[in-house]
Write an enzyme that holds these catalytic residues in place. Structure first.
Site, PDB file in Angstrom:
ATOM      1  N   LYS A 172       0.813  -1.072   0.045  1.00 40.54           N
ATOM      2  CA  LYS A 172      -0.077  -0.014   0.002  1.00 40.54           C
ATOM      3  C   LYS A 172       1.032   1.072  -0.083  1.00 40.54           C
ATOM      4  O   LYS A 172       1.477   1.505   1.245  1.00 40.54           O
ATOM      5  CB  LYS A 172      -1.071   0.093   1.137  1.00 40.54           C
ATOM      6  N   GLY A 230       2.076   5.448  13.285  1.00 40.35           N
ATOM      7  CA  GLY A 230       2.896   4.158  13.634  1.00 40.35           C
ATOM      8  C   GLY A 230       2.393   3.507  14.905  1.00 40.35           C
ATOM      9  O   GLY A 230       2.085   2.507  15.141  1.00 40.35           O
ATOM     10  N   GLU A 247       8.969   2.318  11.085  1.00 40.63           N
ATOM     11  CA  GLU A 247      10.208   3.069  10.751  1.00 40.63           C
ATOM     12  C   GLU A 247       9.442   4.826  10.794  1.00 40.63           C
ATOM     13  O   GLU A 247       8.611   4.891  10.046  1.00 40.63           O
ATOM     14  CB  GLU A 247      10.850   3.151   9.587  1.00 40.63           C
ATOM     15  N   CYS A 281      13.279  11.722   6.756  1.00 39.16           N
ATOM     16  CA  CYS A 281      13.363  11.205   7.965  1.00 39.16           C
ATOM     17  C   CYS A 281      14.664  11.437   8.770  1.00 39.16           C
ATOM     18  O   CYS A 281      14.714  11.519   9.926  1.00 39.16           O
ATOM     19  CB  CYS A 281      12.789   9.740   8.387  1.00 39.16           C
ATOM     20  N   GLU A 379       9.336  17.046  14.738  1.00 31.35           N
ATOM     21  CA  GLU A 379       9.808  17.066  13.466  1.00 31.35           C
ATOM     22  C   GLU A 379       8.870  17.734  12.567  1.00 31.35           C
ATOM     23  O   GLU A 379       7.865  17.885  12.854  1.00 31.35           O
ATOM     24  CB  GLU A 379       9.441  15.218  13.008  1.00 31.35           C
TER      25      GLU A 379
HETATM   26  P1  NAD Z   1       1.903   9.019   6.986  1.00 28.89           P
HETATM   27  O1  NAD Z   1       2.072   8.593   8.564  1.00 28.89           O
HETATM   28  O2  NAD Z   1       0.915   9.846   6.991  1.00 28.89           O
HETATM   29  O3  NAD Z   1       1.584   7.757   5.873  1.00 28.89           O
HETATM   30  C1  NAD Z   1       2.575   6.471   5.920  1.00 28.89           C
HETATM   31  C2  NAD Z   1       1.449   5.492   5.278  1.00 28.89           C
HETATM   32  O4  NAD Z   1       0.726   5.183   6.264  1.00 28.89           O
HETATM   33  C3  NAD Z   1       0.736   6.162   4.233  1.00 28.89           C
HETATM   34  O5  NAD Z   1       0.628   5.040   3.042  1.00 28.89           O
HETATM   35  C4  NAD Z   1      -0.426   6.277   4.585  1.00 28.89           C
HETATM   36  O6  NAD Z   1      -1.522   6.380   3.667  1.00 28.89           O
HETATM   37  C5  NAD Z   1      -0.545   4.963   5.602  1.00 28.89           C
HETATM   38  N1  NAD Z   1      -1.598   5.372   6.593  1.00 28.89           N
HETATM   39  C6  NAD Z   1      -2.060   6.558   7.050  1.00 28.89           C
HETATM   40  N2  NAD Z   1      -2.966   6.165   8.177  1.00 28.89           N
HETATM   41  C7  NAD Z   1      -3.009   4.894   8.373  1.00 28.89           C
HETATM   42  C8  NAD Z   1      -3.911   4.016   9.084  1.00 28.89           C
HETATM   43  N3  NAD Z   1      -4.674   4.520  10.111  1.00 28.89           N
HETATM   44  N4  NAD Z   1      -3.552   2.546   9.120  1.00 28.89           N
HETATM   45  C9  NAD Z   1      -2.540   2.039   8.292  1.00 28.89           C
HETATM   46  N5  NAD Z   1      -2.129   2.926   7.476  1.00 28.89           N
HETATM   47  C10 NAD Z   1      -2.227   4.394   7.528  1.00 28.89           C
HETATM   48  O7  NAD Z   1       3.503   9.466   6.706  1.00 28.89           O
HETATM   49  P2  NAD Z   1       3.742  10.300   5.339  1.00 28.89           P
HETATM   50  O8  NAD Z   1       3.165  11.786   5.512  1.00 28.89           O
HETATM   51  O9  NAD Z   1       3.539   9.569   4.133  1.00 28.89           O
HETATM   52  O10 NAD Z   1       5.322  10.321   5.699  1.00 28.89           O
HETATM   53  C11 NAD Z   1       5.933  11.140   6.183  1.00 28.89           C
HETATM   54  C12 NAD Z   1       6.451  10.782   7.610  1.00 28.89           C
HETATM   55  O11 NAD Z   1       7.218   9.554   7.311  1.00 28.89           O
HETATM   56  C13 NAD Z   1       7.348  11.515   8.293  1.00 28.89           C
HETATM   57  O12 NAD Z   1       6.948  11.395   9.777  1.00 28.89           O
HETATM   58  C14 NAD Z   1       8.653  10.758   8.248  1.00 28.89           C
HETATM   59  O13 NAD Z   1       9.733  10.968   9.510  1.00 28.89           O
HETATM   60  C15 NAD Z   1       8.248   9.256   8.125  1.00 28.89           C
HETATM   61  N6  NAD Z   1       9.196   8.532   7.164  1.00 28.89           N
HETATM   62  C16 NAD Z   1      10.172   7.650   8.196  1.00 28.89           C
HETATM   63  C17 NAD Z   1      11.296   6.996   7.621  1.00 28.89           C
HETATM   64  C18 NAD Z   1      12.096   6.093   8.378  1.00 28.89           C
HETATM   65  O14 NAD Z   1      12.676   5.044   7.889  1.00 28.89           O
HETATM   66  N7  NAD Z   1      11.925   6.235   9.607  1.00 28.89           N
HETATM   67  C19 NAD Z   1      11.367   7.161   6.121  1.00 28.89           C
HETATM   68  C20 NAD Z   1      10.468   7.971   5.584  1.00 28.89           C
HETATM   69  C21 NAD Z   1       9.499   8.612   6.006  1.00 28.89           C
END
Ligand code: NAD
Length: 477
Positions: A172, A230, A247, A281, A379
């Site tokens: 997804k 997360g 992550e 990140c 962040e």
């Molecule tokens: P997000 O948490 O909004 O979304 C991430 C994914 O989760 C998307 O595919 C989203 O559709 C899905 N999602 C959203 N709600 C959900 C739910 N209730 N159940 C299951 N899935 C759900 O994050 P984003 O805006 O796409 O990305 C930015 C964030 O990602 C930042 O906080 C960044 O730090 C983090 N990030 C971390 C790493 C790492 O490896 N530590 C790498 C890249 C990005």
């Protein structure tokens, strides 16, 4: 423009509703119209994966190698074209987009090799005549939930090990990057996998993501994204005893000590804080500087920040592309406002800027802030960085560790003694010495501590910890 479809059970399927994605560098350019699934359609993909899991779990290492090697080869052969699509859809520069694409190809190649090297152990038993074997088996059906900021590399570093170790996948992607997800799924669909082993389902987190997290047929969830989402996934998935790997965010420190090579330290700060529009990140958002170098370093950093070329991601010479979306831009600007409001000193940038095309452009913001300011603690995920004054190197170390996150941390110093001390005492999953905090290799573990990560590491051979389960067999020969 053809609507991008889900890939379920070896077939391309239309969705329940439609979404569109515009180029963040040029809002008049529609990159994709794409299918969005609901819970029921996601469940059909999960069932397809569950039906296909046994065949793939029993596949030979040679077959897995061939599939992953073919995917990696095609990605590498098309890296210019796919890198352009990535830059157009996500907004990182063309050079960064091509670099990320190449990395995705290398990840598939790496895990093609790992499929040939799945480890096991044979030991003598404590009982006479008995032998013990420890082997690794696939976990089963894995749900892979990805963010938008590395739309090819992050899916690659989840999908490649999942398949290499014999699992069936439901992937997804984030809704902001359907075209990259679809291009990757298209390549995977032609790699020789049995139907149902790999499935792409696009749509919202609340429907598609949640369906994966809640399904009793999904044995493991690997998630990369924000802390809040997360934590919700952790609660729901562990309640039904599914395996979880998270992550999440970072607030990564880069410490600049008085004896640093100043040009190198400025380079590390610029790259770490602002490249990829700060949407990493591992971005360095807290630059902690000791006296003795403070004024010279901050002066040079300010000058370099001001000179960064912010423009259309596809334009030659652009160093910083647009912010990914209107919502993210508004959030970045609100943080700039909050920094000012709390009394941080804005040295340069932090404004929305206009270019030839209408897009989400913002000048990189550099503050001098206090450690307790929100911009120095939360962040932001944009081109906003804080310089923080430390009293001495030990104070710098304690400021660096004073965060709920622990993904990456860096130090710039020419002293071996300081480098060794910081390497040992920085509380982060990854430590950089005289390198930007962002920018990692593809063949070694990636992940953090504290609020940044949960579960086994991703990437490198450590990925086996998450994507396999151990079996201990006793044989009375
Ligand atoms: P997000 O948490 O909004 O979304 C991430 C994914 O989760 C998307 O595919 C989203 O559709 C899905 N999602 C959203 N709600 C959900 C739910 N209730 N159940 C299951 N899935 C759900 O994050 P984003 O805006 O796409 O990305 C930015 C964030 O990602 C930042 O906080 C960044 O730090 C983090 N990030 C971390 C790493 C790492 O490896 N530590 C790498 C890249 C990005």
């Amino acid at each position: 423009m053809a609507t991008l479809k889900h890939y379920i059970n070896g077939r391309w399927e239309t969705g329940v509703t439609l979404g569109t994605r515009e180029n963040p560098s040029d809002l008049s350019d529609t990159v994709a119209e794409f299918a969005r699934a609901d819970t029921a359609q996601t469940e059909s993909a999960i069932r397809a994966a569950a039906d296909a899991r046994d065949e793939w779990a029993l596949s030979t290492p040679q077959r897995r190698f061939d599939v992953l090697d073919a995917i990696g080869s095609e990605i590498l052969a098309r890296k210019e074209e796919l890198g352009r699509l990535l830059a157009r859809e996500e907004g990182k520069t063309l050079v960064e987009g091509i670099g990320e694409t190449a990395r995705a190809g290398q990840i598939f190649k790496f895990f093609a090799g790992e499929a040939l090297r799945i480890p096991g152990e044979k030991l003598a038993s404590v009982r006479p005549g008995v032998e013990v074997e420890v082997t690794r088996e696939p976990v089963g059906v894995v749900g892979l939930i990805a963010p938008w900021n590395f739309p090819l590399a992050i899916p690659a570093w989840k999908i490649a090990p999942a398949l290499a170790y014999g699992n069936a996948v439901v992937f997804k992607p984030a809704e902001l990057v359907p075209a990259c997800a679809s291009a990757l799924a298209d390549i995977i669909s032609r790699s020789g996998l049995p139907a149902g082993v790999f499935n792409l389902v696009m749509g919202s987190g609340r429907q598609v993501g949640q369906a994966l997290v809640d399904s009793p047929l999904v044995d493991a969830i690997s998630f990369t994204g924000s802390v809040g989402v997360g934590q919700g996934i952790l609660k729901a998935a562990t309640a039904r005893q599914a395996r979880v790997q998270l992550e999440m965010g970072g607030k990564n420190p880069l410490v600049v000590l008085h004896d640093a090579d100043i040009a190198q330290a400025v380079d590390c700060a610029i790259q770490g804080a602002f490249f990829s529009t700060g949407q990493r990140c591992t971005a360095s958002s807290r630059i902690i500087v000791t006296p003795g170098i403070f004024d010279r370093f901050v002066g040079a950093l300010r000058e370099r920040t001001q000179a960064l070329v912010v423009d259309n991601a596809l334009k030659r010479g652009t160093e910083i592309g647009p912010v990914v979306s209107q919502a993210q831009l508004e959030q970045n600007l609100a943080y700039v406002e909050s920094g000012r409001h709390e009394g941080a000193e804005l040295l340069v940038g932090g404004q929305r800027v206009k270019r030839d095309t209408e897009g989400y452009f913002m000048s990189p913001a550099l503050f001098i802030a206090e450690p307790e300011h929100r911009i120095a603690r939360e962040e932001i995920f944009g081109p906003v960085a804080c310089v923080i004054r430390a009293r001495d190197s030990e104070h710098a170390l304690s400021l660096a560790n004073d965060t709920p996150f622990g993904l990456c941390a860096g130090v710039c110093t020419t002293s071996l003694k300081h480098a060794a001390h910081f390497k040992r005492h920085l509380r982060a999953g990854m430590v950089m010495v005289n390198l930007p905090t962002a920018g990692v290799d593809f063949h070694v573990p990636f992940g953090g501590r504290k609020g940044s990560s949960y579960g086994p590491r991703e990437q490198g051979r450590y990925a086996a910890e998450f994507y396999t389960t151990v079996k201990t067999a006793y044989i009375n020969a």
